[in-house]
Design an enzyme around this catalytic site. Sequence first.
Site, PDB file in Angstrom:
ATOM      1  N   HIS A 108      -0.118   3.815   1.598  1.00 59.81           N
ATOM      2  CA  HIS A 108       1.147   3.860   2.517  1.00 59.81           C
ATOM      3  C   HIS A 108       0.949   5.150   3.199  1.00 59.81           C
ATOM      4  CE1 HIS A 108       5.305   4.413   3.219  1.00 59.81           C
ATOM      5  NE2 HIS A 108       5.431   5.768   2.738  1.00 59.81           N
ATOM      6  N   LYS A 125      -2.252   3.145  -3.296  1.00 61.16           N
ATOM      7  CA  LYS A 125      -1.750   2.185  -3.765  1.00 61.16           C
ATOM      8  C   LYS A 125      -2.506   1.649  -5.049  1.00 61.16           C
ATOM      9  CE  LYS A 125       0.810   0.754   0.282  1.00 61.16           C
ATOM     10  NZ  LYS A 125       1.307  -0.314   1.018  1.00 61.16           N
ATOM     11  N   ASN A 157      -2.992  -3.303   0.634  1.00 60.71           N
ATOM     12  CA  ASN A 157      -3.328  -2.641   1.578  1.00 60.71           C
ATOM     13  C   ASN A 157      -3.769  -1.303   1.416  1.00 60.71           C
ATOM     14  OD1 ASN A 157      -0.836  -1.878   1.773  1.00 60.71           O
ATOM     15  ND2 ASN A 157      -0.403  -2.571   3.640  1.00 60.71           N
ATOM     16  N   TYR A 198      11.191   1.193  -1.359  1.00 60.86           N
ATOM     17  CA  TYR A 198      10.980   0.159  -0.389  1.00 60.86           C
ATOM     18  C   TYR A 198      12.569  -0.395   0.097  1.00 60.86           C
ATOM     19  CZ  TYR A 198       5.915   0.677  -0.226  1.00 60.86           C
ATOM     20  OH  TYR A 198       4.798   1.249   0.079  1.00 60.86           O
ATOM     21  N   GLU A 238      10.621  10.630   1.831  1.00 59.02           N
ATOM     22  CA  GLU A 238       9.603  10.316   0.523  1.00 59.02           C
ATOM     23  C   GLU A 238       8.991  11.405  -0.242  1.00 59.02           C
ATOM     24  OE1 GLU A 238       9.009   6.327   3.423  1.00 59.02           O
ATOM     25  OE2 GLU A 238       7.249   7.781   3.125  1.00 59.02           O
TER      26      GLU A 238
HETATM   27  P1  ATP Z   1       3.570   1.229   4.254  1.00 59.49           P
HETATM   28  O1  ATP Z   1       4.777   1.307   4.475  1.00 59.49           O
HETATM   29  O2  ATP Z   1       3.205   0.787   2.827  1.00 59.49           O
HETATM   30  O3  ATP Z   1       2.790   2.372   4.763  1.00 59.49           O
HETATM   31  P2  ATP Z   1       3.630  -0.204   6.819  1.00 59.49           P
HETATM   32  O4  ATP Z   1       4.441   0.649   7.105  1.00 59.49           O
HETATM   33  O5  ATP Z   1       2.227  -0.449   7.453  1.00 59.49           O
HETATM   34  O6  ATP Z   1       3.259   0.030   5.368  1.00 59.49           O
HETATM   35  P3  ATP Z   1       5.727  -2.192   6.454  1.00 59.49           P
HETATM   36  O7  ATP Z   1       6.194  -2.997   7.099  1.00 59.49           O
HETATM   37  O8  ATP Z   1       6.540  -0.809   6.086  1.00 59.49           O
HETATM   38  O9  ATP Z   1       4.345  -1.849   6.518  1.00 59.49           O
HETATM   39  O10 ATP Z   1       5.675  -2.791   4.682  1.00 59.49           O
HETATM   40  C1  ATP Z   1       5.512  -1.949   3.749  1.00 59.49           C
HETATM   41  C2  ATP Z   1       4.752  -2.884   2.660  1.00 59.49           C
HETATM   42  O11 ATP Z   1       5.132  -4.109   2.414  1.00 59.49           O
HETATM   43  C3  ATP Z   1       3.333  -3.143   3.360  1.00 59.49           C
HETATM   44  O12 ATP Z   1       2.371  -2.123   3.324  1.00 59.49           O
HETATM   45  C4  ATP Z   1       2.700  -4.257   2.411  1.00 59.49           C
HETATM   46  O13 ATP Z   1       2.256  -3.845   1.156  1.00 59.49           O
HETATM   47  C5  ATP Z   1       3.953  -5.171   2.297  1.00 59.49           C
HETATM   48  N1  ATP Z   1       3.979  -5.875   3.348  1.00 59.49           N
HETATM   49  C6  ATP Z   1       4.404  -5.968   4.682  1.00 59.49           C
HETATM   50  N2  ATP Z   1       4.555  -7.196   4.985  1.00 59.49           N
HETATM   51  C7  ATP Z   1       3.865  -8.199   4.234  1.00 59.49           C
HETATM   52  C8  ATP Z   1       3.866  -9.299   4.195  1.00 59.49           C
HETATM   53  N3  ATP Z   1       4.008 -10.348   5.220  1.00 59.49           N
HETATM   54  N4  ATP Z   1       3.264  -9.890   2.975  1.00 59.49           N
HETATM   55  C9  ATP Z   1       3.284  -9.232   1.941  1.00 59.49           C
HETATM   56  N5  ATP Z   1       3.162  -7.913   1.883  1.00 59.49           N
HETATM   57  C10 ATP Z   1       3.732  -7.267   2.917  1.00 59.49           C
HETATM   58 MG    MG Z   2       6.266   1.162   6.345  1.00 61.86          MG
END
Ligand code: ATP
Ligand code: MG
Length: 139
Positions: free
Chosen positions: A117, A11, A114, A51, A128
């Site tokens: 992804h 990211k 974070n 997303y 994806e």
């Molecule tokens: P990713 O899909 O990016 O691999 P993930 O599967 O661990 O991450 P998801 O629940 O799919 O988590 O959320 C997608 C992304 O949205 C997260 O990686 C983060 O960048 C963002 N995100 C998720 N929860 C929050 C939150 N509470 N506040 C801000 N950003 C968030």
């Molecule tokens: Mg995710």
Amino acid sequence: MAGNKTLTMIKPDAVRDGHIGAILNQITEAGFRISAMKLTQLSTADAQAFYAVHAERPFFGELVEFMTSGPIVAAILEKDNAVEDFRTLIGATNPAEAAEGTIRARFAKSIGENAVHGSDSDENAQIEGDFHFAGREQF
Ligand code: ATP
Ligand code: MG
């Protein structure tokens, strides 16, 4: 049977901070093969589409703004049980909860920024991968 493919993005935070090399090294040391890869930048429409499942969540606007804020590295990774093993390698969404030594524990700043992804299912890994790469870019 579990699939052998997942899609990752390094990211914008991790690219800005100079962690591309360290993250790719950790990924390949863990036994993943890179079968497609590029440095690219998501448009607002791209990030909203990627997303879309989170469109109703309160953090959606922040997520789209962050994911379009600079270049990312997109890559398709191959390994047995790729989706689950890669999510173990990256750690929990919130780096404060990510296991020691995971990519997010090492490089992520916050739950929003974070570092990486990882796809959450074999079906989404396929969708994806095809979102980022034409067939002739997948090896
Ligand atoms: P990713 O899909 O990016 O691999 P993930 O599967 O661990 O991450 P998801 O629940 O799919 O988590 O959320 C997608 C992304 O949205 C997260 O990686 C983060 O960048 C963002 N995100 C998720 N929860 C929050 C939150 N509470 N506040 C801000 N950003 C968030
Ligand atoms: Mg995710």
